[in-house]
Design a protein around this motif. Structure first.
Motif, mmCIF file in Angstrom:
data_model
loop_
_atom_site.group_PDB
_atom_site.id
_atom_site.type_symbol
_atom_site.label_atom_id
_atom_site.label_comp_id
_atom_site.label_asym_id
_atom_site.label_seq_id
_atom_site.Cartn_x
_atom_site.Cartn_y
_atom_site.Cartn_z
ATOM 1 N N VAL A 1 1.372 -17.194 0.897
ATOM 2 C CA VAL A 1 1.450 -16.300 2.047
ATOM 3 C C VAL A 1 1.344 -14.855 1.574
ATOM 4 N N ASN A 2 0.411 -14.108 2.181
ATOM 5 C CA ASN A 2 0.271 -12.682 1.897
ATOM 6 C C ASN A 2 0.436 -11.899 3.196
ATOM 7 N N VAL A 3 1.249 -10.854 3.134
ATOM 8 C CA VAL A 3 1.640 -10.117 4.327
ATOM 9 C C VAL A 3 1.185 -8.667 4.211
ATOM 10 N N PRO A 4 0.487 -8.137 5.229
ATOM 11 C CA PRO A 4 0.106 -6.719 5.203
ATOM 12 C C PRO A 4 1.333 -5.813 5.146
ATOM 13 N N ASP A 5 1.175 -4.672 4.530
ATOM 14 C CA ASP A 5 2.278 -3.724 4.348
ATOM 15 C C ASP A 5 2.380 -2.821 5.572
ATOM 16 N N MET A 6 2.996 -3.369 6.620
ATOM 17 C CA MET A 6 3.132 -2.617 7.881
ATOM 18 C C MET A 6 4.329 -3.147 8.650
ATOM 19 N N PRO A 7 4.806 -2.398 9.640
ATOM 20 C CA PRO A 7 5.911 -2.889 10.465
ATOM 21 C C PRO A 7 5.547 -4.210 11.142
ATOM 22 N N LEU A 8 6.548 -5.031 11.389
ATOM 23 C CA LEU A 8 6.314 -6.358 11.952
ATOM 24 C C LEU A 8 5.568 -6.286 13.280
ATOM 25 N N ALA B 1 7.713 -8.925 5.523
ATOM 26 C CA ALA B 1 7.395 -10.184 4.836
ATOM 27 C C ALA B 1 8.540 -11.178 4.968
ATOM 28 N N ALA B 2 9.775 -10.697 4.878
ATOM 29 C CA ALA B 2 10.933 -11.582 5.011
ATOM 30 C C ALA B 2 11.002 -12.184 6.411
ATOM 31 N N GLN B 3 10.738 -11.380 7.423
ATOM 32 C CA GLN B 3 10.761 -11.877 8.793
ATOM 33 C C GLN B 3 9.639 -12.889 9.037
ATOM 34 N N VAL B 4 8.496 -12.678 8.402
ATOM 35 C CA VAL B 4 7.392 -13.640 8.504
ATOM 36 C C VAL B 4 7.823 -14.993 7.946
ATOM 37 N N THR C 1 0.827 -1.203 0.000
ATOM 38 C CA THR C 1 0.000 0.000 0.000
ATOM 39 C C THR C 1 0.863 1.255 0.000
ATOM 40 N N GLY C 2 2.134 1.090 -0.348
ATOM 41 C CA GLY C 2 3.042 2.232 -0.415
ATOM 42 C C GLY C 2 4.084 2.265 0.670
ATOM 43 N N GLY C 3 3.970 1.383 1.670
ATOM 44 C CA GLY C 3 4.951 1.363 2.747
ATOM 45 C C GLY C 3 6.196 0.568 2.420
ATOM 46 N N HIS C 4 6.060 -0.382 1.478
ATOM 47 C CA HIS C 4 7.193 -1.209 1.022
ATOM 48 C C HIS C 4 7.898 -1.912 2.182
ATOM 49 N N VAL D 1 -5.738 -10.087 5.304
ATOM 50 C CA VAL D 1 -4.765 -9.043 5.004
ATOM 51 C C VAL D 1 -5.352 -7.654 5.272
ATOM 52 N N ALA D 2 -6.616 -7.457 4.903
ATOM 53 C CA ALA D 2 -7.252 -6.155 5.116
ATOM 54 C C ALA D 2 -7.355 -5.813 6.591
ATOM 55 N N ASN D 3 -7.335 -6.837 7.448
ATOM 56 C CA ASN D 3 -7.479 -6.608 8.886
ATOM 57 C C ASN D 3 -6.175 -6.791 9.656
ATOM 58 N N GLY D 4 -5.055 -6.748 8.941
ATOM 59 C CA GLY D 4 -3.761 -6.719 9.602
ATOM 60 C C GLY D 4 -3.164 -8.058 9.958
ATOM 61 N N PHE D 5 -3.702 -9.141 9.373
ATOM 62 C CA PHE D 5 -3.184 -10.475 9.640
ATOM 63 C C PHE D 5 -2.405 -11.007 8.444
#
Length: 250
Positions: free
Chosen positions: A159-166, A135-138, A127-130, A218-222
């Motif tokens: 596996v899909n990871v939200p675009d946010m800090p771990l 995702a790598a840590q997940v 979503t622009g946070g890159h 993903v939309a809910n931060g999981f």
């Protein structure tokens, strides 16, 4: 742990480099990826010409072919290594629902389905946070507990990871694939020589996106983990089809 890394965004994509940096701390890795962006290539193989692997300055192999070509070479005779698992990504955008039909990221993982451990396709729902490092840590955390996981042969983990800090990730959801609504129409255009051209339209929004789906997670931060398979048989309609052609007669 011996891992083959690949992607569909190309050998110089940032997600691939971050994934390799993180996973190399716990595994022996080799990397092979397309020489350019092959998003949407699905499971295509290049059959009309030979492929040319090139060793880049950082030790990754670049191949003038598709993501599936790359992994096919990687798990056969490009490397003198018997890999445990293929990890594909980190894709620059999500691969949710119907996206898996087109995704080169998922296709690259799928080509590793014959190895001992199930392949993983990982995508960032950008979503622009890159936040590729998230995702790598997940993936790292999943691999470190993979000895506790036993799955049927030819299972692929999408596996899909939200675009946010771990530290903002709410957890993990085991999900099913949702479904997208029909996408936008191709856009008509005309090239400088007056020839009609079309740009493929954008993907549709989540149409089937309930709480048990990858879209919702993903939309809910999981982090969403969806087990998928190459077996696309629709078993629930076999009886109806047998009734349609009783005795197998036309």
């Amino acid at each position: 742990m011996k891992l083959l890394l690949a992607n569909d965004d190309g050998v110089y994509a940032p997600g691939l480099h971050i994934l390799a940096e993180v996973l190399s701390k716990v595994a022996d890795i080799k990397v092979v990826a397309p020489d350019r962006d092959h998003s949407g290539a699905s499971n295509s193989l290049t059959l009309n010409r030979p492929l040319k692997p090139v060793l880049t300055s950082n030790g990754f192999y670049s191949v003038d072919g598709t993501p599936t070509d790359c992994v096919h070479l990687g798990v056969t005779n490009l490397f003198d290594v018997v890999f445990d698992r293929v990890v594909s990504g980190i894709n620059t955008h999500a691969n949710l629902g119907d996206d898996v039909l087109y995704s080169g990221t998922v296709a690259a993982a799928t080509e590793g389905r014959f190895l001992e451990q199930c392949p993983i396709a990982v995508s960032l729902a950008n979503t622009g946070g890159h936040h590729y490092s998230t995702a790598a840590q997940v993936v790292l955390k999943l691999l470190l507990k993979s000895d506790k996981l036993t799955l049927p042969p030819r299972t692929i983990l999408n596996v899909n990871v939200p675009d946010m800090p771990l530290d903002e990730i709410r957890g993990v959801k085991i999900t099913r694939l949702g479904h997208r609504a029909r996408g936008g129409l191709p856009e008509r255009t005309v090239d400088p020589r007056g020839q009609e051209r079309f740009w493929i339209g954008s993907a549709g929004e989540g149409d089937d996106a309930g709480p048990d789906t990858d879209f919702w997670a993903v939309a809910n931060g999981f982090v969403s983990i969806t087990p998928i398979s190459v077996d696309m048989t629709r078993y629930d309609v076999v009886d109806a089809l047998n009734a349609w052609v009783p005795g197998g007669e036309l």
